[in-house]
Design an enzyme around this catalytic site. Structure first.
Site, short mmCIF file in Angstrom:
data_model
loop_
_atom_site.label_atom_id
_atom_site.label_comp_id
_atom_site.label_asym_id
_atom_site.label_seq_id
_atom_site.Cartn_x
_atom_site.Cartn_y
_atom_site.Cartn_z
N SER A 113 -9.79 -15.09 -1.88
CA SER A 113 -9.79 -13.66 -2.16
C SER A 113 -11.16 -13.15 -2.61
O SER A 113 -11.82 -13.78 -3.44
CB SER A 113 -8.74 -13.36 -3.24
N HIS A 170 0.84 -1.22 0.00
CA HIS A 170 0.00 0.00 0.00
C HIS A 170 0.87 1.26 0.00
O HIS A 170 1.91 1.31 0.68
CB HIS A 170 -0.90 -0.02 1.24
C1 LIG Z 1 -3.29 -3.71 1.89
C2 LIG Z 1 -3.63 -2.40 2.54
N1 LIG Z 1 -2.87 -1.95 3.54
C3 LIG Z 1 -3.14 -0.79 4.17
C4 LIG Z 1 -4.21 -0.02 3.79
C5 LIG Z 1 -4.47 1.25 4.51
O1 LIG Z 1 -5.52 1.03 5.38
P1 LIG Z 1 -6.44 2.21 5.93
O2 LIG Z 1 -7.12 2.82 4.75
O3 LIG Z 1 -7.38 1.48 6.86
O4 LIG Z 1 -5.57 3.16 6.65
C6 LIG Z 1 -5.04 -0.45 2.75
C7 LIG Z 1 -6.19 0.35 2.32
O5 LIG Z 1 -6.85 0.08 1.37
C8 LIG Z 1 -4.74 -1.67 2.11
O6 LIG Z 1 -5.47 -2.12 1.09
#
Ligand SMILES: Cc1ncc(COP(=O)(O)O)c(C=O)c1O
Length: 371
Positions: free
Chosen positions: A320, A118
């Site tokens: 998934s 992300h």
């Molecule tokens: C794999 C992954 N990690 C982290 C995040 C970030 O999460 P948040 O939006 O709850 O802060 C996301 C958000 O879509 C995500 O898909």
């Protein structure tokens, strides 16, 4: 409030209502009813401090937070008597927490994350001034293990902090913790840390027959799960979990608030922990399992439906709920809230999605391709 103000609020409500079923590209369950908790909005509640250590600010929901976190710890197979956690502001804060603990334990550590991690993680690493290296991804979104092995080999003198995607944002890819540990063992790297970003899949994998290795039992040292994603919540939130003996090494006591400063934010919502607790109670393990099955069934349906319309759709694996397809024409985005990246787009089969929504989307997609 003027009539114009009221009109604007009504308009916003109507817009949200219209967009809800069409927001198919973001992993948020939008079907929930927290009305029984609305009365708690009368109070200026605050969960500042460590939920397990108490605070001077007594309008808190620490007891409920502890119970909710305990349940997530059970799902994540956290080591008995050696885990700690709290309700965060979202997945990003949980990832920041894990990387913070890792960096405090290994000040010279090097973080390895993939191209499919992300986008917020690169920002966290910049904020924390942590050294890091981006590892190549495979076409399906999983870590390229050969690149990881080779890169680790070159930097064997520095403790690695591995950031594993347990359900990547775009393709739902799950990095294989067993393979990662095998590589670390092969290279005889004893000192390491693994953080698992389980934003969406952290609430799916505990409830499927054949989960991939993803949690503490499989080598994770800390875990982040989003609360507003699979379970659904009108306020963004998440769960950070880490091994207690590691957290203890970084905890600091603050006299003014009478609290242990183990969390990242000072003031924290007292409402989101209550919502998480409520949702877990309302659904129970049985209800969550049923919801997981329903969402996975819809993902199978969506892949079939898209393919029968000639659109090359796929899922990373049978666990998934992320259905990937070639980037659709821009015109489709007028009606549908999708989140394309480079050459792909995806939909995520969480409520209120159903077969009728999928049918309508596929029909619009086909028409847009022909236009
Ligand atoms: C794999 C992954 N990690 C982290 C995040 C970030 O999460 P948040 O939006 O709850 O802060 C996301 C958000 O879509 C995500 O898909």
């Amino acid at each position: 409030m003027t009539p114009e103000d009221q009109r604007r609020l009504d308009e916003l409500y109507a817009r949200f209502s219209e967009l809800r079923p069409r927001s198919i590209g973001y992993p948020c369950n939008q079907t929930f009813d927290y009305a029984p908790l609305f009365r708690f909005l009368e109070f200026s509640s605050n969960n500042l401090g460590d939920p397990f250590a108490g605070s001077n600010y007594r309008l808190n929901t620490h007891q409920f937070e502890r119970e909710a976190v305990e349940q997530f710890a059970r799902y994540a197979q956290a080591p008995e008597g050696d885990w700690w956690g709290y309700v965060t502001n979202g997945g990003t804060e949980g990832n920041m927490y894990g990387l913070y603990v890792a960096r405090e334990l290994h000040p010279n550590g090097m973080v390895y994350f993939s191209e499919d991690t992300h986008y917020s993680v690169a920002k966290i690493l910049r904020l924390q001034h942590t050294r890091n290296i981006m590892i190549k991804s495979q076409p399906n979104g999983q870590l390229d293990y050969d690149d990881l092995r080779e890169t680790l080999r070159i930097h064997r003198d520095v403790p690695p902090i591995i950031f594993a995607n347990i359900g990547s944002t775009m393709t739902g890819a799950v990095d294989d913790l067993a393979k990662i540990r095998e590589i670390l063992e092969d290279l005889a790297i004893g000192e390491h840390y693994i953080h698992a970003d389980c934003a969406l899949s952290g609430m799916i994998l505990p409830f499927v027959e054949k989960p991939q290795p993803w949690n503490f039992a499989h080598g994770a040292d800390s875990i982040s799960i989003s609360g507003h994603k699979f379970l659904g919540c009108p306020l963004p939130c998440g769960i950070a979990l880490a091994k207690k003996h590691n957290v203890d090494r970084i905890a600091r006591s603050v006299e003014y608030v009478g609290a242990l400063d183990t969390t990242i934010s000072g003031s924290r919502s007292a409402i989101t922990p209550l919502m998480m607790w409520y949702r877990l109670r309302e659904l129970g393990d049985h209800g969550i399992r049923q919801l997981v099955q329903r969402c996975l069934g819809l993902a199978v349906y969506a892949v079939e439906k898209l393919r029968s319309a000639g659109i090359e759709a796929w899922r990373h694996d049978e666990n998934s709920v992320t259905v990937v397809f070639p980037r659709p024409p821009e015109s489709l985005r007028e009606k549908w809230v999708i989140a394309p990246k480079k050459k792909i787009g995806h939909l995520i089969t969480l409520p209120p999605m159903n077969e009728a929504v999928i049918d309508e989307f596929v029909s619009d997609f086909t028409a847009a391709l022909k236009a």
